[in-house]
Enzyme design. Structure first.
Site, mmCIF file in Angstrom:
data_model
loop_
_atom_site.group_PDB
_atom_site.id
_atom_site.type_symbol
_atom_site.label_atom_id
_atom_site.label_comp_id
_atom_site.label_asym_id
_atom_site.label_seq_id
_atom_site.Cartn_x
_atom_site.Cartn_y
_atom_site.Cartn_z
ATOM 1 N N GLU A 21 3.242 3.998 8.404
ATOM 2 C CA GLU A 21 4.182 5.114 8.572
ATOM 3 C C GLU A 21 4.777 5.198 9.978
ATOM 4 O O GLU A 21 4.912 6.295 10.524
ATOM 5 C CB GLU A 21 3.458 6.411 8.223
ATOM 6 N N HIS B 124 4.711 7.498 -0.329
ATOM 7 C CA HIS B 124 3.529 7.751 0.501
ATOM 8 C C HIS B 124 3.922 7.777 1.989
ATOM 9 O O HIS B 124 3.599 8.724 2.712
ATOM 10 C CB HIS B 124 2.484 6.665 0.226
ATOM 11 N N GLU B 125 4.642 6.741 2.405
ATOM 12 C CA GLU B 125 4.981 6.642 3.840
ATOM 13 C C GLU B 125 5.910 7.782 4.257
ATOM 14 O O GLU B 125 5.793 8.309 5.358
ATOM 15 C CB GLU B 125 5.595 5.276 4.171
ATOM 16 N N HIS C 199 4.036 10.830 5.028
ATOM 17 C CA HIS C 199 3.426 10.821 6.370
ATOM 18 C C HIS C 199 4.355 11.419 7.433
ATOM 19 O O HIS C 199 3.887 11.766 8.523
ATOM 20 C CB HIS C 199 3.086 9.392 6.788
ATOM 21 N N GLU D 140 -4.474 11.130 5.485
ATOM 22 C CA GLU D 140 -4.295 10.349 4.253
ATOM 23 C C GLU D 140 -4.486 11.163 2.967
ATOM 24 O O GLU D 140 -3.758 10.958 1.999
ATOM 25 C CB GLU D 140 -5.223 9.130 4.260
ATOM 26 N N ASP E 132 -11.848 0.424 11.729
ATOM 27 C CA ASP E 132 -11.488 -0.550 10.684
ATOM 28 C C ASP E 132 -12.673 -0.834 9.753
ATOM 29 O O ASP E 132 -12.475 -1.119 8.568
ATOM 30 C CB ASP E 132 -11.008 -1.873 11.302
ATOM 31 N N TYR F 8 -8.405 8.804 1.445
ATOM 32 C CA TYR F 8 -7.234 8.917 0.572
ATOM 33 C C TYR F 8 -7.588 9.698 -0.697
ATOM 34 O O TYR F 8 -6.950 10.689 -1.039
ATOM 35 C CB TYR F 8 -6.737 7.519 0.155
HETATM 36 C C1 LIG Z 1 -13.513 7.111 6.620
HETATM 37 C C2 LIG Z 1 -12.451 6.438 7.335
HETATM 38 C C3 LIG Z 1 -12.301 6.958 8.663
HETATM 39 C C4 LIG Z 1 -11.536 6.457 9.586
HETATM 40 C C5 LIG Z 1 -10.729 5.262 9.427
HETATM 41 C C6 LIG Z 1 -9.616 5.317 10.360
HETATM 42 C C7 LIG Z 1 -8.667 4.453 10.380
HETATM 43 C C8 LIG Z 1 -8.623 3.347 9.471
HETATM 44 C C9 LIG Z 1 -8.057 2.165 10.139
HETATM 45 O O1 LIG Z 1 -8.856 1.106 9.907
HETATM 46 C C10 LIG Z 1 -6.603 1.901 9.905
HETATM 47 C C11 LIG Z 1 -5.937 2.174 8.826
HETATM 48 C C12 LIG Z 1 -4.545 1.825 8.687
HETATM 49 C C13 LIG Z 1 -3.871 2.110 7.579
HETATM 50 C C14 LIG Z 1 -2.472 1.805 7.397
HETATM 51 C C15 LIG Z 1 -1.851 1.970 6.244
HETATM 52 C C16 LIG Z 1 -2.594 2.418 5.022
HETATM 53 O O2 LIG Z 1 -2.365 3.779 4.774
HETATM 54 C C17 LIG Z 1 -2.342 1.532 3.857
HETATM 55 C C18 LIG Z 1 -3.306 1.765 2.718
HETATM 56 C C19 LIG Z 1 -3.670 0.542 1.974
HETATM 57 C C20 LIG Z 1 -2.505 -0.159 1.323
HETATM 58 O O3 LIG Z 1 -1.760 0.475 0.588
HETATM 59 O O4 LIG Z 1 -2.323 -1.350 1.526
HETATM 60 ZN ZN LIG Z 2 -1.140 6.516 4.442
#
Ligand SMILES: CC/C=C\C/C=C\C[C@@H](O)/C=C/C=C/C=C\[C@@H](O)CCCC(=O)O
Ligand SMILES: [Zn+2]
Length: 576
Positions: free
Chosen positions: A268, A292-293, A296, A315, A372, A380
């Site tokens: 996003e 979705h984006e 955001h 999310e 990560d 989500y």
């Molecule tokens: C319990 C989780 C808590 C914290 C995690 C925080 C960040 C996660 C990090 O690893 C980054 C995430 C980035 C996400 C980017 C885009 C997503 O929303 C896409 C979702 C998956 C997809 O559709 O391919």
């Molecule tokens: Zn998202």
């Protein structure tokens, strides 16, 4: 006291308010030569040093008002990078504003930038780079306070080879040619304050086509027409978002279709959503990612989690708004089917992490955890189900939708915790429909927010589309016994949406070896983690596919984005 366990910066002493970036992109050396000016303000008295987050950066100098400052990179922490300690020349009192200028270059092994050779792009003739800063990768693009607790405006000047175009998560305000260097210089401004993880850059052979009054889609020339028609409904999504929430504030909503290795469905980045080319299905069947984006733009980008432990506020809310947008456009059956699929992926992820794993709580503790490593569908889908449940118990959309608007109005421009969110929800309900307070009191708050595993309540969704899949699966299952395979044909799934067809995963779970070549082809042609990670894991778990999974990954490692490569490696090579 500001809390963020995933930054090394001294966020309780000093705060960044604005960043000026000067990037010179060198594709030959695969580095960005950069100068960053951070505008800071002290939060307390007696501030003697500034500590910034960095990872894989070569720091050349640091200065303040033209005077060089002593600085030191601390030993590298595997999860969080190397803290850059900058010694100030004077002890500063609270509310002192000052600038720091850091001269540095990025390093190829950094995790924010993927450098692509021409062969890795669609056109095969120009190099390409793109960044992915969420959650804590901005620190390998620039030294900064890499925390969503603080929001900054930014300006950027980006110099790139003359045949290429730079795009950023900002509004372009200028473009000049430097004939001497054979380069082009692009200028950008992001005037709305954003967290560091939303700084984004892409450079490549890019062309744009207008797809709406405030939207242009950007791609390599080869796919521009298909992208423009796939995403032609973008304006409708934004307009529904505005009806549901508040006016769209970011001026432009552009889309950039990335090369195949982009590790997420979408990201996003403000003014310029990044999307995977796997969305170009030709029939708009995967555009829920764009909804979705767009969601955001309010949930995450205007109202932002204050640290990654409250990621669900970004999310869960975004999935909730995305499904409202899709429901408004295509009806509730489809969006509720998405919710059913989402519940299934929540079940799968909780099984994978383990139902007692603390990382499956909606607000997990992330001290000493690389965000990560905690990534899953929990924020989500548990987040979505929590909001859906609250909507139901307070009386449905009629009550909840005015509250959603008020939530954005209350918190736009701020970074918030789950406590901030809950306090406002209560105050809104008490003020506007006090008779519903008792219903709020009855919610199992602790279970929803803090307990690991599946949610304490299972919401009910429309089963029409799910039933079609279940019935077909049951027919297949019966046919197994009486070998009556002739009654099946591709017509059985002709009207299924992509969400209703998950063929490769089904085959791998059934240990069906003939699917292996198709799986290998799919996981080496695109790098979206949501698709490739489960497939690698499942292939690795089949009776005969484990070696194939490992060798496929090893032979194609350089194709994947650094974040995806690290995650797949943990999934299949470092398993215990
Ligand atoms: C319990 C989780 C808590 C914290 C995690 C925080 C960040 C996660 C990090 O690893 C980054 C995430 C980035 C996400 C980017 C885009 C997503 O929303 C896409 C979702 C998956 C997809 O559709 O391919
Ligand atoms: Zn998202």
């Amino acid at each position: 006291m500001i809390y963020d366990p995933n930054t090394l910066s001294n966020i309780n002493e000093v705060k960044t308010t604005h960043i000026d970036l000067n990037f010179n992109v060198d594709f030959e050396r695969k580095i960005i030569d950069a100068l960053v000016t951070l505008k800071l303000v002290t939060l307390v008295d007696n501030v003697e040093q500034v500590i910034l987050d960095t990872r894989c950066l070569n720091i050349k100098s640091v200065s303040c008002s033209g005077v060089q400052l002593k600085h030191q990179l601390a030993d590298r922490n595997e999860k969080f990078g190397s803290a850059l300690h900058i010694q100030l020349n004077n002890k500063l009192s609270a509310n002192t504003e000052f600038d720091l200028v850091v001269n540095y270059n990025t390093l190829e092994q950094g995790t924010a930038v993927q450098w692509l050779e021409p062969i890795q792009t669609t056109g095969k003739s120009h190099p390409y780079l793109f960044t992915q800063c969420q959650a804590i990768h901005a620190r390998s693009l620039l030294p900064c306070q890499d925390t969503p607790a603080f929001k900054i405006s930014y300006n950027a000047i980006v110099e790139v080879p003359t045949l290429l175009r730079a795009l950023m998560s900002a509004i372009e305000v200028g473009e000049t040619i430097n004939v001497q260097n054979n380069t082009k210089i692009y200028k950008f401004e992001q005037t709305i304050k954003i967290p560091s993880y939303l700084i984004a850059l892409a450079v490549g052979n890019l062309v744009g086509k207008e797809i709406g009054p405030r939207s242009t889609v950007w791609t390599e020339p080869e796919v521009i027409e298909s992208a423009a028609s796939e995403f032609e409904d973008t304006e409708q999504f934004i307009a529904i978002g505005e009806q549901l929430l508040t006016p769209y504030e970011w001026k432009k909503y552009d889309l950039l279709v990335l090369p195949a290795s982009f590790p997420y469905g979408g990201m996003e980045n403000p003014c310029l959503t990044f999307v995977t080319p796997t969305l170009l299905a030709g029939d708009k069947s995967l555009v829920d990612v764009v909804a979705h984006e767009i969601s955001h733009s309010w949930m995450g980008n205007l109202v932002t989690t204050s640290n990654w432990e409250h990621f669900w506020l970004n999310e869960g809310w975004t999935v909730f708004i995305e499904r409202k947008i899709m429901g408004r456009l295509h009806g509730d059956k489809e969006s509720e089917f998405d919710a059913i699929i989402g519940w299934r992926s929540l079940e799968q992820d909780i099984k994978l992490f383990g139902p007692d794993n603390a990382l499956t709580a909606l607000t997990p503790k992330l001290k000493d955890v690389d965000p990560d490593d905690s990534f899953s569908s929990v924020p989500y889908e548990k987040g979505f189900n929590f909001l859906y449940h609250i909507q139901k118990v307070i009386g449905g959309p009629e009550y909840f939708e005015p509250y959603m608007k008020a939530h954005v109005q209350e918190f736009a421009g701020k970074s918030i915790t789950t406590d901030d969110w809950r306090k406002f929800l209560y105050s809104f309900v008490e003020k506007n429909f006090p008779e519903k307070k008792a219903a709020l009191d009855n919610i199992k708050w602790d279970d929803w927010l803090h307990a690991p595993g599946m949610p304490p309540v299972k919401n009910e969704f429309d089963q029409t589309l799910a039933k079609a899949c279940i019935e077909l699966a049951e027919r297949w299952n019966c046919a197994r016994n009486n070998k009556a395979f002739d009654e099946f044909s591709s017509a059985d799934i002709e009207n299924f949406t992509p969400g209703q067809k998950r063929w490769q995963q089904v085959c791998l779970k059934a240990d069906y070896d003939p699917i292996f070549p198709y799986v290998v082809k799919f996981v080496t042609e695109q790098g979206r983690m949501k698709y490739v990670r489960p497939l690698y894991r499942l292939l690795n778990q089949t009776t005969n596919g484990s070696e194939l999974a490992k060798s496929t990954f090893k032979n194609n490692r350089s194709f994947y984005h650094p974040i995806a490569a690290a995650m797949i490696e943990k999934d299949i090579l470092k398993e215990c």
